[in-house]
Each structure stands twice: as structure tokens, then as C-alpha cells.
Design a protein around this motif. Sequence first.
Motif, PDB file in Angstrom:
ATOM      1  N   ARG A  40      46.443 -31.645  35.422  1.00  0.00           N
ATOM      2  CA  ARG A  40      47.035 -30.221  35.824  1.00  0.00           C
ATOM      3  C   ARG A  40      45.877 -29.389  35.985  1.00  0.00           C
ATOM      4  NH1 ARG A  40      52.353 -28.534  33.283  1.00  0.00           N
ATOM      5  NH2 ARG A  40      53.053 -30.519  34.010  1.00  0.00           N
ATOM      6  N   SER A  41      45.735 -28.500  37.006  1.00  0.00           N
ATOM      7  CA  SER A  41      44.461 -27.523  37.031  1.00  0.00           C
ATOM      8  C   SER A  41      44.999 -26.227  37.027  1.00  0.00           C
ATOM      9  CB  SER A  41      43.937 -28.005  38.253  1.00  0.00           C
ATOM     10  OG  SER A  41      44.507 -27.924  39.525  1.00  0.00           O
ATOM     11  N   PHE A  42      44.094 -25.360  36.420  1.00  0.00           N
ATOM     12  CA  PHE A  42      44.499 -23.866  36.638  1.00  0.00           C
ATOM     13  C   PHE A  42      44.187 -23.350  38.014  1.00  0.00           C
ATOM     14  CE2 PHE A  42      44.255 -19.517  35.315  1.00  0.00           C
ATOM     15  CZ  PHE A  42      43.548 -18.867  35.842  1.00  0.00           C
ATOM     16  N   LEU A  43      44.873 -22.159  38.510  1.00  0.00           N
ATOM     17  CA  LEU A  43      44.811 -21.838  39.733  1.00  0.00           C
ATOM     18  C   LEU A  43      44.561 -20.471  39.564  1.00  0.00           C
ATOM     19  CD1 LEU A  43      47.474 -23.139  41.749  1.00  0.00           C
ATOM     20  CD2 LEU A  43      45.209 -23.949  41.811  1.00  0.00           C
ATOM     21  N   ALA A  44      45.386 -19.567  38.778  1.00  0.00           N
ATOM     22  CA  ALA A  44      45.221 -17.986  38.733  1.00  0.00           C
ATOM     23  C   ALA A  44      46.134 -17.587  37.650  1.00  0.00           C
ATOM     24  CB  ALA A  44      45.718 -17.378  40.041  1.00  0.00           C
ATOM     25  N   ALA A  45      45.612 -16.173  37.051  1.00  0.00           N
ATOM     26  CA  ALA A  45      46.084 -15.793  35.775  1.00  0.00           C
ATOM     27  C   ALA A  45      46.451 -14.409  36.092  1.00  0.00           C
ATOM     28  CB  ALA A  45      45.638 -16.187  34.640  1.00  0.00           C
ATOM     29  N   ILE A  46      47.241 -13.681  35.494  1.00  0.00           N
ATOM     30  CA  ILE A  46      47.440 -12.170  35.526  1.00  0.00           C
ATOM     31  C   ILE A  46      47.843 -11.809  34.025  1.00  0.00           C
ATOM     32  CG2 ILE A  46      49.859 -12.295  36.431  1.00  0.00           C
ATOM     33  CD1 ILE A  46      48.898  -9.721  37.966  1.00  0.00           C
ATOM     34  N   ILE A  47      47.152 -10.642  33.482  1.00  0.00           N
ATOM     35  CA  ILE A  47      47.597 -10.238  32.140  1.00  0.00           C
ATOM     36  C   ILE A  47      48.725  -9.198  32.484  1.00  0.00           C
ATOM     37  CG2 ILE A  47      46.741  -8.941  30.267  1.00  0.00           C
ATOM     38  CD1 ILE A  47      44.085 -10.349  30.415  1.00  0.00           C
ATOM     39  N   TRP A  48      49.920  -9.482  31.996  1.00  0.00           N
ATOM     40  CA  TRP A  48      50.854  -8.676  32.247  1.00  0.00           C
ATOM     41  C   TRP A  48      50.583  -7.154  32.350  1.00  0.00           C
ATOM     42  CZ3 TRP A  48      54.277 -10.179  35.842  1.00  0.00           C
ATOM     43  CH2 TRP A  48      55.329  -9.819  35.980  1.00  0.00           C
ATOM     44  N   ASP A  49      50.174  -6.814  30.941  1.00  0.00           N
ATOM     45  CA  ASP A  49      50.200  -5.311  30.642  1.00  0.00           C
ATOM     46  C   ASP A  49      49.120  -4.561  31.128  1.00  0.00           C
ATOM     47  OD1 ASP A  49      51.491  -6.431  27.333  1.00  0.00           O
ATOM     48  OD2 ASP A  49      52.512  -5.742  29.249  1.00  0.00           O
TER      49      ASP A  49
END
Length: 125
Positions: A45-54
Amino acid sequence: QLQLVESGGGLVQAGDSLRLSCAGSGGTFSGHTMGWFRQAPGQERSFLAAIIWDNGGTYYATAVKDRFTISKESVKDTVWLQMNDLTPDDTAVYYCAADPLAAQILTIARGIKYWGQGIQVTVSS
């Protein structure tokens, strides 16, 4: 208990675009970092993207940063992954995940707290 459900996958042709969504229930995305991952057959499994919600801060894997965009809809507790110019190499099961710690998401830590069930994206040549 936060539950995540992905949608928007399917079969597309090379060059097409697709937008995945991840909707939450049983809790709120506030206080979490949301991430998108994928896993192709026989691969990790590989990381694509992330968002810090706050605060809306975003992070991308180098391989996709010019084609994929992560965004959020706070009112509906939904996170999106816009994928453009898809190629057969993008064929994989795509997963949404959430964790209170950004580092867990960014390092694909074993202890990521919440995962969606995954959704298939197939890109034909």
C-alpha cells in the motif's frame, strides 16, 4: 467510532479523470488527518495524498502531486481525491484513512486508526 466509505471508483480509459470521495459517519473528521492510499496487486500500500482537516494543509506523494488533488468539504465530512490524466499504472484499490496524528498517515503507520473498505479503480489502455 468513525466509519469511512469510499465511492467514485470504476473503469476508465487512459487519459480520463476520476474523482473519489470518502464520506464519514459515526464521528467527525475534525481533529484528524485524512489520507488517500492505493494498493495494486502484488504491491504494498502506498501513500498518495493527505489533508489536515482543521487547517487544510496538504501533502502529496511525488509520483502523483502533479495529477492528483486532495480537497475537503467540511460541512459534509467528505474528502475528495481528484485524479487527472490517469494511466494503467494507476490501476489499484484506493483507500481512505483517518488518524488524529498526521505522522501516522504520512508514514503509513501500522496503527492508522480508521480505514475505509477500499474501492477499485481500473484504467484501461
